[in-house]
Design an enzyme around this catalytic site. Structure first.
Site, short mmCIF file in Angstrom:
data_model
loop_
_atom_site.label_atom_id
_atom_site.label_comp_id
_atom_site.label_asym_id
_atom_site.label_seq_id
_atom_site.Cartn_x
_atom_site.Cartn_y
_atom_site.Cartn_z
N PRO A 179 46.41 52.38 59.12
CA PRO A 179 44.47 51.55 58.51
C PRO A 179 44.68 49.92 58.21
CG PRO A 179 45.55 53.03 57.04
CD PRO A 179 46.50 53.44 58.06
N CYS A 180 43.95 49.69 59.53
CA CYS A 180 44.01 48.36 58.27
C CYS A 180 42.74 47.29 57.75
CB CYS A 180 43.42 47.03 60.42
SG CYS A 180 41.80 48.52 60.87
N GLN A 181 42.00 48.28 56.94
CA GLN A 181 41.04 47.48 56.26
C GLN A 181 41.41 47.08 55.30
OE1 GLN A 181 41.14 51.10 56.86
NE2 GLN A 181 39.75 52.11 57.44
#
Length: 389
Positions: A220-222
């Site tokens: 996940p890149c958030q």
């Protein structure tokens, strides 16, 4: 049937705002007489020298590619998300097209769930070009799989899915419906999930020893994203790369593809990225860092990403992603062909209003360019890419 061609419902205030913004315009085109606390905050921030906020309340320029499709493409104030011509934000199908998902690809779940899957995905055509640069076809494990952008690109290139994992049940349903293969929904750090992934991969290696195995995935890149103003090493999502590496070590594949946002490279002054690279280097002989923009690869969207390829030295040394298109403003001349703009990418889709679902409407006309033909399944990815030669 044109799946997911739904445009978000906008408030009366949002519609007043949308009606004021011309193609290529933004919040600066909105009269101060329109009462909006958010616009007042943007103006104050601009006056204080805190950035131009140039994409806020932006309307797409028809002749240019889109900006990054994020999970809030349904909101006019969260970027350049207004349709280049129609008074609404991008529909889910339009956003999916700009991520190069074909029109036959159906996203599952609620409106919010679908927006999240589209915005978090890897552009399918970018994944295809990554797969094409690997000198063999094989099978793959898809971690943090989301809707399946990476997976579909590899399937287009002739690879076979083994098992996919994500914690998002809607993404898993989408992946299962469109990609096929085994899936497991759950936290990758849970013992039963981890063991299922590893055992399934090891079984696939044993049953198909002639097929190389790769691990794909983008944790996940958030937490890395520059859009996240509170990002930092304390965000637990930023440490899921260790879970990815743990599975790679357990499976011992022929290689891996690790995808993430550009922001991963400068978090904590770049020190965090050094930790990521060091961890991934323990999994294989060698890794290579590739910084790419999707618009340079035939995709009508400006989306900066980091692609890390890992494997034996010979494979990694030969791996190269070569741009085939460019983004040029009016009057500029470049060596590579100009990437198509959003109008050419989307104009065959049915006209809809905000809050309207146009999934049962017909295309306006026959596909008129190679990109539209690719999205409608009329040609193969290679034929589309070759159209730029």
């Amino acid at each position: 049937m044109i799946f997911n061609h739904y445009a978000a419902k906008l408030s009366d205030l949002d519609m007043q705002i949308v009606n004021c913004v011309p193609p290529g315009g933004n919040w600066k085109d909105i009269p101060e007489t329109i009462p909006s606390q958010r616009l007042a905050q943007i103006r104050e921030s601009y006056k204080a020298g805190k950035g131009s906020r140039s994409t806020y309340y932006g309307r797409l320029r028809p002749e240019m590619p889109a900006y990054t499709i994020n999970t809030y493409f349904n909101r006019p104030g969260n970027g350049c998300n207004m349709h280049y011509e129609q008074n609404r934000t991008l529909s889910q199908r339009e956003a999916a097209r700009l991520q190069t998902f074909p029109d036959s690809f159906e996203f599952k779940g609620s409106i919010t769930a679908v927006n999240k899957q589209i915005g978090n995905a890897v552009p399918v055509l970018l994944a295809y070009q990554i797969a094409e640069q690997i000198p063999f076809k094989g099978q793959f494990v898809d971690l943090f799989c989301g809707a399946g952008g990476l997976a579909l690109g590899f399937v287009w290139s002739g690879w076979k899915p083994v098992i996919a994992n994500d914690i998002d049940k809607n993404a898993i349903e989408t992946h299962k419906a469109n990609i096929g293969g085994l899936t497991i929904c759950g936290d990758i750090n849970e013992e039963n999930v981890f063991n299922t992934i590893v055992n399934t991969a090891l079984k696939a290696k044993q049953e198909h020893p002639d097929l190389p195995l790769f691990v794909l995935g983008g944790p996940p890149c958030q937490g890395f994203s520059t859009a996240n103003t509170r990002r930092g090493v304390s965000d637990m999502r930023n440490w899921l790369f260790k879970s990815y590496a743990k599975i790679v070590k357990a499976i011992n594949p022929d290689g891996f593809v690790f995808e993430n946002v550009k922001g991963i490279t400068n978090l904590d002054g770049g020190r965090f990225f050094e930790v990521v690279k060091t961890e991934l280097e323990t999994c294989v002989d060698k890794i290579k860092i590739n910084k790419v923009n999707a618009a340079d690869f035939g995709i009508p969207q400006r989306r900066d990403r980091v692609i890390i390829i890992g494997g034996d030295k010979q494979l990694v040394d030969k791996f190269t992603l070569v741009p085939i298109t460019g983004v040029y403003k009016e009057g500029q001349i470049g060596i590579l062909p100009q990437i198509i703009g959003v109008k050419e990418a989307l104009k065959d889709l049915p006209i809809i209003a905000h809050a309207e679902d146009g999934s049962k409407k017909e295309y306006i006309y026959e596909a008129s360019n190679p990109f539209q033909r690719l999205m409608r399944g009329k040609i193969q990815p290679k034929e589309y890419l070759d159209s730029y030669k």
